[in-house]
Design an enzyme around this catalytic site. Structure first.
Site, PDB file in Angstrom:
ATOM      1  N   SER A   1       4.249  -0.251   6.269  1.00  0.00           N
ATOM      2  CA  SER A   1       4.128   1.125   5.803  1.00  0.00           C
ATOM      3  C   SER A   1       5.310   1.491   4.894  1.00  0.00           C
ATOM      4  CB  SER A   1       4.012   2.072   6.999  1.00  0.00           C
ATOM      5  OG  SER A   1       3.615   3.361   6.590  1.00  0.00           O
TER       6      SER A   1
ATOM      7  N   ASP B   1      -6.908   1.908   3.481  1.00  0.00           N
ATOM      8  CA  ASP B   1      -5.709   2.122   4.291  1.00  0.00           C
ATOM      9  C   ASP B   1      -5.796   3.493   4.975  1.00  0.00           C
ATOM     10  OD1 ASP B   1      -2.865   3.251   4.650  1.00  0.00           O
ATOM     11  OD2 ASP B   1      -2.499   1.110   4.304  1.00  0.00           O
TER      12      ASP B   1
ATOM     13  N   HIS C   1      -4.072   0.242   9.200  1.00  0.00           N
ATOM     14  CA  HIS C   1      -2.749   0.449   8.603  1.00  0.00           C
ATOM     15  C   HIS C   1      -1.737  -0.320   9.450  1.00  0.00           C
ATOM     16  CE1 HIS C   1       0.322   2.519   6.249  1.00  0.00           C
ATOM     17  NE2 HIS C   1       0.942   2.886   7.362  1.00  0.00           N
TER      18      HIS C   1
END
Length: 383
Positions: A170, A266, A333
């Site tokens: 991330s 995502d 994600h």
């Protein structure tokens, strides 16, 4: 009965090793004198699971994610959490997936030195503002943290590295993109150095309301944290610094080999870039964002458009043999640190993709079909 009991014990042990082990925290006290501190001025920290046998000179340095703060107010909000202060961090962290020490669950990297660097600066480890506002006591020093942590690890044996990977998830996945070439320069010249970005390829698209929400937000992050000096000059020399937070403007110029693991849908980007709350005042997208199976046909069409934009944004790396990609068609994600998405019989073989690419067993640039064509996806369902 004994055989059954034995089977149950073996199953439990297998599950335990798959889930990972708890690794204690290390505070980098020496970083404080360098001004390399969290938002609240506390020392940075990481968790270090040492390698063994043939992996003693091999290193994975992984940077944690957790979004960004774009002004004094949002940065102050983080100070009371682990994302702004090492005083608030858990003292142990579980390692699994890419960080597992079990050969069965992580065959290519299980015996490497594996480090998870905690995230407490709010700028993807790019900020560096000398002045500390006496009213807020906020320290914007993410770029200094990056260097201080690497220097600390070099002193603990990474100076002898034969193999090294900079990775992140991330906001940390963005770190591994933006700092990839810098990481290479800090490691021994003879080391084989590569980078792996997990869910770090954030794209510059308009929200469902037509606003440039993420572009404006990134510009504010870069300005607040003084990030420009720590962004790749190959980008800042031709574009405003805020646009250099987008990998599509940086990736093609990265000289160090890099691999991108990302979901084409995502879940963080769908929730916060495509359909953020500010662009969805009536909550039309709420159920869809929580569970992709709850999306209407119109919303799915919009998400297919997001996928098309994502594939266009990442196409800038397609002609480079040193760059690899595993782009699945899942609503997810961060997939490398979770065992069920890293390596399981019924899931995309991300472990094999990363291993094959790192060890150059083959070039790897694969893009999954559109949703819902992949039945093995572990799509995120949010509470």
């Amino acid at each position: 009965m004994e055989q059954l009991l034995s089977l149950v014990i073996c199953t439990l042990l297998l599950l335990k090793s798959a889930e990972g082990v708890a690794v204690p925290i290390t505070y980098v006290q020496s970083a404080v004198a360098k001004g390399a501190v969290c938002l609240d001025g506390s020392p940075p920290a990481y968790h270090f699971d040492k390698g063994s046998e043939g992996g003693l000179d091999n290193w994975i340095v992984h940077f944690e994610g957790g979004g960004w703060c774009n002004n004094a107010t949002t940065c102050l909000d983080r100070v009371s959490t682990r994302l702004g202060s090492s005083k608030k961090m858990d003292t142990t962290l579980s390692f699994s997936g890419f960080f597992s020490s079990g050969k069965k669950f992580n065959p290519d990297f299980y015996n490497w030195n594996r480090i998870k660097v905690r995230y407490c600066d709010g700028s993807s480890f790019t900020g560096d503002v000398e002045a500390v506002d006496p009213k807020t006591n906020l320290h914007y020093r993410g770029g200094r943290i990056f260097v201080a942590v690497i220097e600390d690890l070099l002193a603990k044996g990474m100076k002898n590295a034969k193999n090294a990977i900079l990775s992140g998830c991330s906001a940390g996945g963005l770190t591994s993109i933006l700092q990839c070439d810098r990481f290479k320069t800090l490691l021994p010249a003879a080391a084989k150095v590569k980078c792996v970005s997990d869910a770090g390829y954030f794209i510059n698209v308009k929200s469902v309301s037509g606003s440039q929400h993420i572009e404006q937000f990134y510009s504010q992050v870069v300005q607040t944290h003084g990030s420009a000096k720590n962004l790749p000059s190959s980008c800042t020399s031709r574009l405003p610094p805020g646009l250099c937070f987008f990998p599509e403007n940086v990736a093609a110029q990265i000289r160090t080999p890099i691999f991108f693991v990302n979901a084409a849908y995502d879940s963080w980007q769908i929730k916060n870039i495509l359909a953020p709350g500010v662009a969805d005042p009536h909550g039309t997208w709420r159920n869809c964002k929580l569970d992709i199976t709850k999306c209407s046909s119109t919303q799915l069409t919009t998400m297919q458009g997001f996928r098309a934009d994502f594939l266009k944004a990442i196409s800038v790396i397609s002609n480079s043999p040193s760059k690899g990609a595993f782009i699945d068609g899942c609503y997810s994600h961060c997939q490398t640190g979770i065992q069920e998405t890293w390596m399981r019989n019924d899931s995309p073989t991300i472990a094999k993709a990363v291993g094959d690419w790192y060890y150059e067993r083959r070039n790897f640039h694969e893009i999954d079909g559109p949703y819902p064509s992949n039945p093995t996806c572990h799509n995120r369902v949010f509470e």
